[in-house]
Design an enzyme around this catalytic site. Structure first.
Site, PDB file in Angstrom:
ATOM      1  N   HIS A 190       3.389   6.733  -6.722  1.00  0.00           N
ATOM      2  CA  HIS A 190       2.651   7.938  -7.133  1.00  0.00           C
ATOM      3  C   HIS A 190       3.586   9.155  -7.084  1.00  0.00           C
ATOM      4  CE1 HIS A 190      -1.598  10.007  -6.692  1.00  0.00           C
ATOM      5  NE2 HIS A 190      -1.103  10.134  -7.907  1.00  0.00           N
ATOM      6  N   HIS A 195       0.832  -1.206   0.000  1.00  0.00           N
ATOM      7  CA  HIS A 195       0.000   0.000   0.000  1.00  0.00           C
ATOM      8  C   HIS A 195       0.870   1.260   0.000  1.00  0.00           C
ATOM      9  CE1 HIS A 195      -3.572   2.438   1.298  1.00  0.00           C
ATOM     10  NE2 HIS A 195      -2.605   3.199   1.756  1.00  0.00           N
ATOM     11  N   GLU A 196       1.771   1.333   0.970  1.00  0.00           N
ATOM     12  CA  GLU A 196       2.625   2.521   1.074  1.00  0.00           C
ATOM     13  C   GLU A 196       3.528   2.628  -0.146  1.00  0.00           C
ATOM     14  OE1 GLU A 196       1.775   4.678   3.052  1.00  0.00           O
ATOM     15  OE2 GLU A 196       0.512   3.424   4.327  1.00  0.00           O
TER      16      GLU A 196
HETATM   17 ZN   LIG Z   1      -2.746   5.222   2.089  1.00  0.00          ZN
END
Ligand SMILES: [Zn+2]
Length: 677
Positions: free
Chosen positions: A472, A465-466
């Site tokens: 991004h 997730h991180e």
């Molecule tokens: Zn997050």
């Protein structure tokens, strides 16, 4: 007086902050000088005798405050990952000053006049798409800070912002205090049920605290959750659970409850000044969801099937507890323990059997390999860089042609001086309008260090997730800093992170990287299938604890009389109203709900994870339908979203990737909540 590194060029590789030379006393003079410098830059833009143009106003704003930004990023990152009394004091001292400084920029009337003049003629300026959006969002930013209000109202907005900044800082520091204060020291005869990986981590935690020969449980999620899952000692589970859910709600100097009342009251006033009925209406007006009704619609659509599933899960757990000799109803501190018990019997799955296949080092390699296969970037470790703690590892990121595109820092272990949770941040954002600037991105986790460190399935998902947020930041091709990487709407920012989680659980990933810590053998196919089959199990619980927190958030921020809130009573009343099962506690109780009260980013915004999940579940189904988790055409279109930052509207970006708008069906299927599952 030694040299202050913030007043010199750094000359380090990648212009990485020279962590080995930075000391707490360097921050205050740098803050003071660079705040004054930015104020002068803003003044020069605002008072320019030239007719406003996009270049002399909007681009000039993008260029302003660079030095302050640079030192602030170092400070806030260190204060989160590696804090000290000295840094905490500076954070308290400067919270209000920073807020005042930001409001002075946001409420500068001459500056706003120039922005408003440009905004009025925006369609005649022949701007590129990203510039057009930048102008619109800059204008909206000023309006939302109060630029169109009367002088008295502006002064009040500033005073509120200053006070809120101080309250947010105190709130976070109080939680960290309670987390540091509490530990459960176990000796050999208290270890019933605790598996080897937990004993190893708890023994390591004890040694770090000078308690060799003992075992220490802490309030870090990576310690307390496995303890509640495995400890056969109901008395110890209860004590640990009460300390965990009681963080921030202890009478005395570190009590967060009065802070909550004041924060909510000030936010409500802020919203009223800006013409909104309440803070949630204000907040959601600038989101992908757009209004309270849309958020409530989603939360309620999930709540009903989630409570139904949780009730079925509870019955199974209660039966397991009776077999175990517990004749009273199960309590919240029993849920994880009996859930593990049922998982073991129903799916023949034992967390202690699964965990040796999730070696942290291998899961990091899995994340890197996934990014390489999907997006064509490579990670190679650099062990020659000065970093702020020996735990931190640095990776140079290169594109297909071998060009450096960024630096990635991985800070994975729990430490007493690190705040809890997991998050991505950056020391520098990517941009290109004044020459290419390479991003420096950091991922923080709070894994319990073992030898080697083993993760649960959920923790491996958190790592991915991180890392998705990290990508991004790293892949950003936005030209302007304020549109770079994760600077998107709050309910869209979790899409790039959450969709990336799906590749952790992809069978291709597990077959290659989930290898046994001792034998190096891949996970047996039967175990892998049982693991995937068990993914719907306990989703009733997970959805209920999360959704209740999101509903509570919305209630707090729509409450008409926040100045009269009794936090405990309010929480009780709301949970009763929504029909919260007695055996499940809300995922974050108010007094340590840092998303809401240690900053305003997720205030009236905790729903954002579920909102983004409608997108990521729907988005990943495109890969499933294409027959490959690595379908190149889809991966290329997905990469566009990671690269775009805030240069385009999120729904437009999503539709360009998916070919249509998302529906909630995939989310319900993904959580096992659909009627037909
Ligand atoms: Zn997050």
């Amino acid at each position: 007086m030694t040299e202050n590194p913030f007043f010199e060029p750094w000359g380090t590789p990648f212009e990485l902050p020279p962590f080995d030379r930075i000391r707490p006393e360097h921050f205050p003079p740098a803050f003071d000088r660079f705040m004054a410098e930015e104020a002068a830059e803003i003044d020069a833009i605002a008072r320019s005798p030239d007719v406003p143009t996009f270049a002399n106003t909007i681009e000039a704003l993008e260029r302003s405050g660079r030095q302050l930004g640079r030192v602030s990023r170092v400070f806030f990152n260190l204060n989160s990952s590696h804090t000290s009394d000295a840094l905490e004091t500076i954070a308290r001292d400067y919270a209000a000053r920073f807020a005042q400084h930001r409001m002075r920029v946001a409420l500068n009337a001459d500056l706003f006049d120039r922005v408003a003049a440009l905004y009025a003629e925006r369609d005649a300026l022949a701007l590129a798409e990203d510039q057009h959006r930048l102008l619109e969002r800059r204008h909206l930013g000023f309006v939302r800070h109060g630029a169109m209000l009367s002088p008295e109202a502006k002064a009040r907005m500033t005073a509120i912002s200053e006070r809120l900044a101080t309250l947010h800082t105190l709130f976070g520091q109080n939680v960290l205090h309670d987390e540091k204060e509490w530990q459960l020291v176990l000796s050999e005869h208290d270890l019933d049920g605790l598996p080897p990986f937990f004993r190893s981590a708890a023994s390591q935690a004890a040694r770090e605290r000078g308690l060799a020969d003992f075992y220490v449980v802490t309030l870090a999620r990576s310690s307390i959750e496995p303890f509640l899952t495995f400890s056969a000692r109901r008395d110890l589970r209860k004590a640990a659970y009460e300390a965990w859910t009681g963080r921030g709600a202890q009478d005395g100097a570190y009590d967060n409850r009065p802070l909550i009342r004041e924060i909510l009251t000030l936010r409500a006033e802020q919203a009223r000044l800006l013409g909104y009925e309440n803070y949630a209406a204000y907040k959601l007006d600038d989101s992908m969801a757009k209004d309270i009704a849309a958020v409530e619609g989603l939360l309620h659509a999930v709540w009903t099937p989630a409570t139904r599933k949780a009730a079925a899960e509870r019955n199974e757990l209660q039966a397991a507890a009776r077999t175990d000799g517990l004749n009273e109803p199960i309590a919240p501190w029993d849920w994880r323990y009996y859930a593990e018990n049922v998982r073991r019997t129903r799916y023949a799955l034992d967390e202690a059997e699964v965990k040796p296949y999730f070696v942290l080092e291998n899961m990091m390699r899995a994340a890197f390999a996934t990014a390489e296969r999907l997006f064509g970037i490579r990670f190679s470790e650099r062990s020659d860089l000065p970093l702020y703690h020996p735990d931190v590892r640095a990776y140079e990121v290169r594109d297909r042609d071998g060009n450096s595109v960024g630096l990635f820092l991985h800070d994975n272990y729990a430490r007493p001086e690190k705040r809890s949770g997991a998050w991505m941040s950056s020391y520098r954002g990517a941009e290109s309008f004044d020459g290419a600037v390479m991003p420096i991105v950091v991922n923080n986790n709070n894994f319990a260090r073992g030898n080697p460190t083993l993760l649960s399935f959920d923790e491996a998902e958190t790592l991915f997730h991180e890392f998705g947020h990290g990508l991004h930041g790293l892949l950003s091709r936005a030209r302007y800093p304020s549109q770079s990487g994760t600077s998107v709407r709050q309910d869209f920012v979790e899409f790039p992170s959450q969709i990336f989680e799906h590749w952790m659980a992809a069978p291709e990933t597990l077959r290659r990287f989930a290898v046994h810590v001792e034998t190096g053998e891949p996970m047996p196919e039967a175990l892998l299938q049982r693991l995937l089959a068990a993914r719907y199990f306990n989703q009733g619980f997970a959805t209920v604890e999360y959704t209740a927190a999101a509903l509570l958030d919305l209630e707090f921020h729509t409450c008409a009389t926040p100045d009269r809130i009794d936090v405990a009573e309010f929480e009780r009343a709301i949970l009763a109203k929504i029909g919260m099962p007695a055996e499940i506690s809300v995922r974050h109780r108010p007094a340590h709900f840092q998303h809401l009260f240690a900053g305003s980013g997720y205030a009236a915004g905790y729903y954002a994870y579920l909102w983004a999940e409608t997108l990521d579940a729907d988005g990943f189904e495109a890969f499933t339908a294409a027959g490959s988790a690595f379908d190149p055409a889809l991966a290329a279109r997905l990469k566009d979203i990671y690269e775009a930052g805030d240069t385009r509207d999120p729904m437009t970006l999503y539709i360009a990737f998916r070919g249509r708008a998302p529906t909630i069906a995939a989310l319900l299927r993904h959580r096992g909540l659909a009627e037909d599952v």
